[in-house]
Scaffold this motif. Structure first.
Motif, PDB file in Angstrom:
ATOM      1  N   MET A 165     -27.428  37.736 -95.286  1.00  0.00           N
ATOM      2  CA  MET A 165     -25.940  37.208 -96.454  1.00  0.00           C
ATOM      3  C   MET A 165     -26.775  37.883 -98.196  1.00  0.00           C
ATOM      4  O   MET A 165     -25.208  37.753 -99.247  1.00  0.00           O
ATOM      5  CB  MET A 165     -26.125  35.862 -96.738  1.00  0.00           C
ATOM      6  CG  MET A 165     -25.666  35.136 -95.601  1.00  0.00           C
ATOM      7  SD  MET A 165     -25.875  33.170 -95.432  1.00  0.00           S
ATOM      8  CE  MET A 165     -26.585  32.442 -97.010  1.00  0.00           C
ATOM      9  N   PHE A 166     -28.199  38.323 -98.453  1.00  0.00           N
ATOM     10  CA  PHE A 166     -28.590  38.550-100.126  1.00  0.00           C
ATOM     11  C   PHE A 166     -27.499  39.790-100.417  1.00  0.00           C
ATOM     12  O   PHE A 166     -26.922  40.323-101.076  1.00  0.00           O
ATOM     13  CB  PHE A 166     -29.281  38.097 -99.612  1.00  0.00           C
ATOM     14  CG  PHE A 166     -30.399  38.981-101.616  1.00  0.00           C
ATOM     15  CD1 PHE A 166     -30.000  38.175-102.203  1.00  0.00           C
ATOM     16  CD2 PHE A 166     -31.039  40.759-101.089  1.00  0.00           C
ATOM     17  CE1 PHE A 166     -30.364  39.232-103.855  1.00  0.00           C
ATOM     18  CE2 PHE A 166     -31.159  41.398-102.151  1.00  0.00           C
ATOM     19  CZ  PHE A 166     -30.993  40.339-103.213  1.00  0.00           C
ATOM     20  N   LEU A 167     -27.149  40.778 -98.975  1.00  0.00           N
ATOM     21  CA  LEU A 167     -26.732  42.073 -99.254  1.00  0.00           C
ATOM     22  C   LEU A 167     -25.605  41.988 -99.237  1.00  0.00           C
ATOM     23  O   LEU A 167     -24.331  42.677-100.766  1.00  0.00           O
ATOM     24  CB  LEU A 167     -27.146  43.358 -97.716  1.00  0.00           C
ATOM     25  CG  LEU A 167     -28.266  43.587 -97.711  1.00  0.00           C
ATOM     26  CD1 LEU A 167     -28.164  44.144 -96.680  1.00  0.00           C
ATOM     27  CD2 LEU A 167     -28.470  44.599 -99.104  1.00  0.00           C
ATOM     28  N   ASN A 168     -24.518  40.793 -98.784  1.00  0.00           N
ATOM     29  CA  ASN A 168     -23.222  41.054 -99.050  1.00  0.00           C
ATOM     30  C   ASN A 168     -23.283  40.502-100.489  1.00  0.00           C
ATOM     31  O   ASN A 168     -22.163  41.097-100.415  1.00  0.00           O
ATOM     32  CB  ASN A 168     -23.049  40.240 -97.403  1.00  0.00           C
ATOM     33  CG  ASN A 168     -22.343  40.148 -96.692  1.00  0.00           C
ATOM     34  OD1 ASN A 168     -22.619  41.371 -96.176  1.00  0.00           O
ATOM     35  ND2 ASN A 168     -22.657  39.203 -95.398  1.00  0.00           N
ATOM     36  N   GLU A 169     -23.921  39.793-100.880  1.00  0.00           N
ATOM     37  CA  GLU A 169     -23.319  38.831-102.397  1.00  0.00           C
ATOM     38  C   GLU A 169     -23.720  40.226-103.246  1.00  0.00           C
ATOM     39  O   GLU A 169     -22.840  40.383-104.731  1.00  0.00           O
ATOM     40  CB  GLU A 169     -24.755  37.781-102.458  1.00  0.00           C
ATOM     41  CG  GLU A 169     -24.362  36.694-102.010  1.00  0.00           C
ATOM     42  CD  GLU A 169     -25.560  35.835-102.245  1.00  0.00           C
ATOM     43  OE1 GLU A 169     -25.806  35.520-103.432  1.00  0.00           O
ATOM     44  OE2 GLU A 169     -25.666  34.191-101.554  1.00  0.00           O
ATOM     45  N   ILE A 170     -25.009  41.054-102.624  1.00  0.00           N
ATOM     46  CA  ILE A 170     -25.064  42.306-104.209  1.00  0.00           C
ATOM     47  C   ILE A 170     -24.016  43.134-104.124  1.00  0.00           C
ATOM     48  O   ILE A 170     -23.245  43.809-104.585  1.00  0.00           O
ATOM     49  CB  ILE A 170     -25.932  42.571-103.446  1.00  0.00           C
ATOM     50  CG1 ILE A 170     -27.558  42.221-103.912  1.00  0.00           C
ATOM     51  CG2 ILE A 170     -26.742  44.549-104.136  1.00  0.00           C
ATOM     52  CD1 ILE A 170     -28.674  42.859-103.223  1.00  0.00           C
ATOM     53  N   THR A 171     -23.279  43.298-102.369  1.00  0.00           N
ATOM     54  CA  THR A 171     -21.910  44.159-102.161  1.00  0.00           C
ATOM     55  C   THR A 171     -21.261  43.699-103.187  1.00  0.00           C
ATOM     56  O   THR A 171     -20.535  44.164-103.779  1.00  0.00           O
ATOM     57  CB  THR A 171     -21.616  44.528-100.359  1.00  0.00           C
ATOM     58  OG1 THR A 171     -22.427  44.800-100.431  1.00  0.00           O
ATOM     59  CG2 THR A 171     -20.454  45.489-100.766  1.00  0.00           C
ATOM     60  N   ALA A 172     -21.026  42.447-103.119  1.00  0.00           N
ATOM     61  CA  ALA A 172     -20.328  41.463-103.686  1.00  0.00           C
ATOM     62  C   ALA A 172     -20.058  41.980-105.291  1.00  0.00           C
ATOM     63  O   ALA A 172     -18.869  41.945-106.366  1.00  0.00           O
ATOM     64  CB  ALA A 172     -19.875  40.242-103.651  1.00  0.00           C
ATOM     65  N   VAL A 189     -14.677  51.040-119.120  1.00  0.00           N
ATOM     66  CA  VAL A 189     -14.099  52.494-119.617  1.00  0.00           C
ATOM     67  C   VAL A 189     -12.420  52.931-119.830  1.00  0.00           C
ATOM     68  O   VAL A 189     -11.919  53.483-120.686  1.00  0.00           O
ATOM     69  CB  VAL A 189     -14.846  52.973-118.021  1.00  0.00           C
ATOM     70  CG1 VAL A 189     -13.689  54.883-118.343  1.00  0.00           C
ATOM     71  CG2 VAL A 189     -16.045  53.225-117.777  1.00  0.00           C
ATOM     72  N   ASP A 190     -11.565  51.909-119.126  1.00  0.00           N
ATOM     73  CA  ASP A 190     -10.182  52.132-119.255  1.00  0.00           C
ATOM     74  C   ASP A 190      -9.712  51.807-120.862  1.00  0.00           C
ATOM     75  O   ASP A 190      -9.188  52.974-120.651  1.00  0.00           O
ATOM     76  CB  ASP A 190      -9.169  52.097-117.797  1.00  0.00           C
ATOM     77  CG  ASP A 190      -9.445  52.247-117.096  1.00  0.00           C
ATOM     78  OD1 ASP A 190     -10.167  53.892-117.096  1.00  0.00           O
ATOM     79  OD2 ASP A 190      -9.211  52.204-115.680  1.00  0.00           O
ATOM     80  N   ALA A 191     -10.452  50.476-120.858  1.00  0.00           N
ATOM     81  CA  ALA A 191      -9.946  50.603-122.150  1.00  0.00           C
ATOM     82  C   ALA A 191     -10.613  51.019-123.056  1.00  0.00           C
ATOM     83  O   ALA A 191     -10.250  51.514-123.825  1.00  0.00           O
ATOM     84  CB  ALA A 191     -10.269  48.819-122.279  1.00  0.00           C
ATOM     85  N   SER A 192     -11.971  51.454-123.201  1.00  0.00           N
ATOM     86  CA  SER A 192     -12.810  52.094-124.164  1.00  0.00           C
ATOM     87  C   SER A 192     -11.388  53.435-123.697  1.00  0.00           C
ATOM     88  O   SER A 192     -11.706  53.909-125.295  1.00  0.00           O
ATOM     89  CB  SER A 192     -13.286  52.231-123.723  1.00  0.00           C
ATOM     90  OG  SER A 192     -14.119  51.267-123.773  1.00  0.00           O
ATOM     91  N   GLN A 212     -19.577  45.501-106.168  1.00  0.00           N
ATOM     92  CA  GLN A 212     -17.921  46.429-106.244  1.00  0.00           C
ATOM     93  C   GLN A 212     -16.705  44.983-107.745  1.00  0.00           C
ATOM     94  O   GLN A 212     -15.997  45.605-108.125  1.00  0.00           O
ATOM     95  CB  GLN A 212     -17.201  45.383-105.286  1.00  0.00           C
ATOM     96  CG  GLN A 212     -15.842  45.569-105.409  1.00  0.00           C
ATOM     97  CD  GLN A 212     -15.585  47.022-105.251  1.00  0.00           C
ATOM     98  OE1 GLN A 212     -16.231  47.641-104.446  1.00  0.00           O
ATOM     99  NE2 GLN A 212     -15.018  47.393-105.472  1.00  0.00           N
ATOM    100  N   LYS A 213     -17.361  44.121-108.278  1.00  0.00           N
ATOM    101  CA  LYS A 213     -17.249  43.108-109.124  1.00  0.00           C
ATOM    102  C   LYS A 213     -17.390  43.688-110.517  1.00  0.00           C
ATOM    103  O   LYS A 213     -16.994  44.145-111.379  1.00  0.00           O
ATOM    104  CB  LYS A 213     -17.551  41.977-108.946  1.00  0.00           C
ATOM    105  CG  LYS A 213     -16.909  41.380-110.822  1.00  0.00           C
ATOM    106  CD  LYS A 213     -17.600  39.918-109.975  1.00  0.00           C
ATOM    107  CE  LYS A 213     -16.969  38.570-111.441  1.00  0.00           C
ATOM    108  NZ  LYS A 213     -17.802  37.752-111.349  1.00  0.00           N
ATOM    109  N   TYR A 214     -18.939  45.156-111.039  1.00  0.00           N
ATOM    110  CA  TYR A 214     -19.708  45.066-112.026  1.00  0.00           C
ATOM    111  C   TYR A 214     -18.561  46.560-112.036  1.00  0.00           C
ATOM    112  O   TYR A 214     -18.398  46.778-113.165  1.00  0.00           O
ATOM    113  CB  TYR A 214     -20.735  45.146-110.949  1.00  0.00           C
ATOM    114  CG  TYR A 214     -21.095  47.117-112.540  1.00  0.00           C
ATOM    115  CD1 TYR A 214     -21.551  46.112-113.245  1.00  0.00           C
ATOM    116  CD2 TYR A 214     -21.977  47.620-112.480  1.00  0.00           C
ATOM    117  CE1 TYR A 214     -22.279  46.687-114.688  1.00  0.00           C
ATOM    118  CE2 TYR A 214     -22.180  48.836-113.067  1.00  0.00           C
ATOM    119  CZ  TYR A 214     -21.716  48.349-114.688  1.00  0.00           C
ATOM    120  OH  TYR A 214     -23.017  48.933-115.437  1.00  0.00           O
ATOM    121  N   LEU A 215     -18.582  46.993-110.800  1.00  0.00           N
ATOM    122  CA  LEU A 215     -17.943  48.444-111.146  1.00  0.00           C
ATOM    123  C   LEU A 215     -16.326  48.413-111.186  1.00  0.00           C
ATOM    124  O   LEU A 215     -15.376  49.256-111.694  1.00  0.00           O
ATOM    125  CB  LEU A 215     -17.933  49.217-109.695  1.00  0.00           C
ATOM    126  CG  LEU A 215     -18.880  49.757-109.354  1.00  0.00           C
ATOM    127  CD1 LEU A 215     -19.535  50.453-107.939  1.00  0.00           C
ATOM    128  CD2 LEU A 215     -19.459  51.205-110.116  1.00  0.00           C
TER     129      LEU A 215
END
Length: 163
Positions: A113-120, A133-136, A123-126
């Motif tokens: 569950m922790f790995l799934n949260e980290i992955t989510a 980056v696009d806006a900048s 993904q949100k961070y990326l």
């Protein structure tokens, strides 16, 4: 005269019961003696009558045979106790291992569950970082276009051969 089969049930007449007890006890002791003689077996036979009188037969001493019986029974009890202890130890080991498996499974599920949260979150961070980056980049392009336009207006372009 042939023997007849009799029904095995309690004899009601006291005298007939006493006679039958006496005859059958003698027959039983005779069979025990024959078995002892033929097979060289140690036999102890103890019978109490209805009145409480003791009748006994022993191929050797009745006390010796009873002592041997008790020793054999004690050894069997010790074996049974040993087997019982071994089974209890196996059961305890099984219980401990079962609890460990449950705990490890729970930990793995928590880790998953922790790995799934980290992955989510990754993904949100990326996604957020790509959006920044696009806006900048768009802002940079606008600033660059504006700046280049202003520079061209202020400074005339002079080719390097003319200098």
């Amino acid at each position: 005269m042939t023997r007849r089969k009799i029904e095995i049930k309690r004899i009601d007449k006291k005298t007939a019961r006493q006679v039958t007890f006496s005859k059958r006890t003698k027959g039983l002791f005779k069979k025990a003696m024959e078995l002892s003689t033929l097979c060289h077996a140690e036999i102890a036979l103890i019978v109490f009558s209805a009145t409480g009188k003791l009748f006994e037969y022993g191929s050797s001493s009745v006390q010796q045979v009873i002592g041997r019986f008790n020793l054999h029974s004690d050894q069997n009890l010790n074996r049974m106790d040993q087997q019982s202890l071994e089974l209890q130890l196996e059961n305890d080991t099984y219980t401990v291992l079962s609890k460990e498996i449950l705990e490890k499974t729970h930990e793995l599920r928590k880790d998953e569950m922790f790995l799934n949260e980290i992955t989510a979150l990754k993904q949100k961070y990326l996604t957020t970082a790509n959006a920044y980056v696009d806006a900048s980049w768009l802002k940079f392009e606008k600033i660059a276009e504006t700046s280049l336009g202003l520079i061209e207006l202020r400074v005339p372009f002079v080719p390097s051969d003319e200098i």
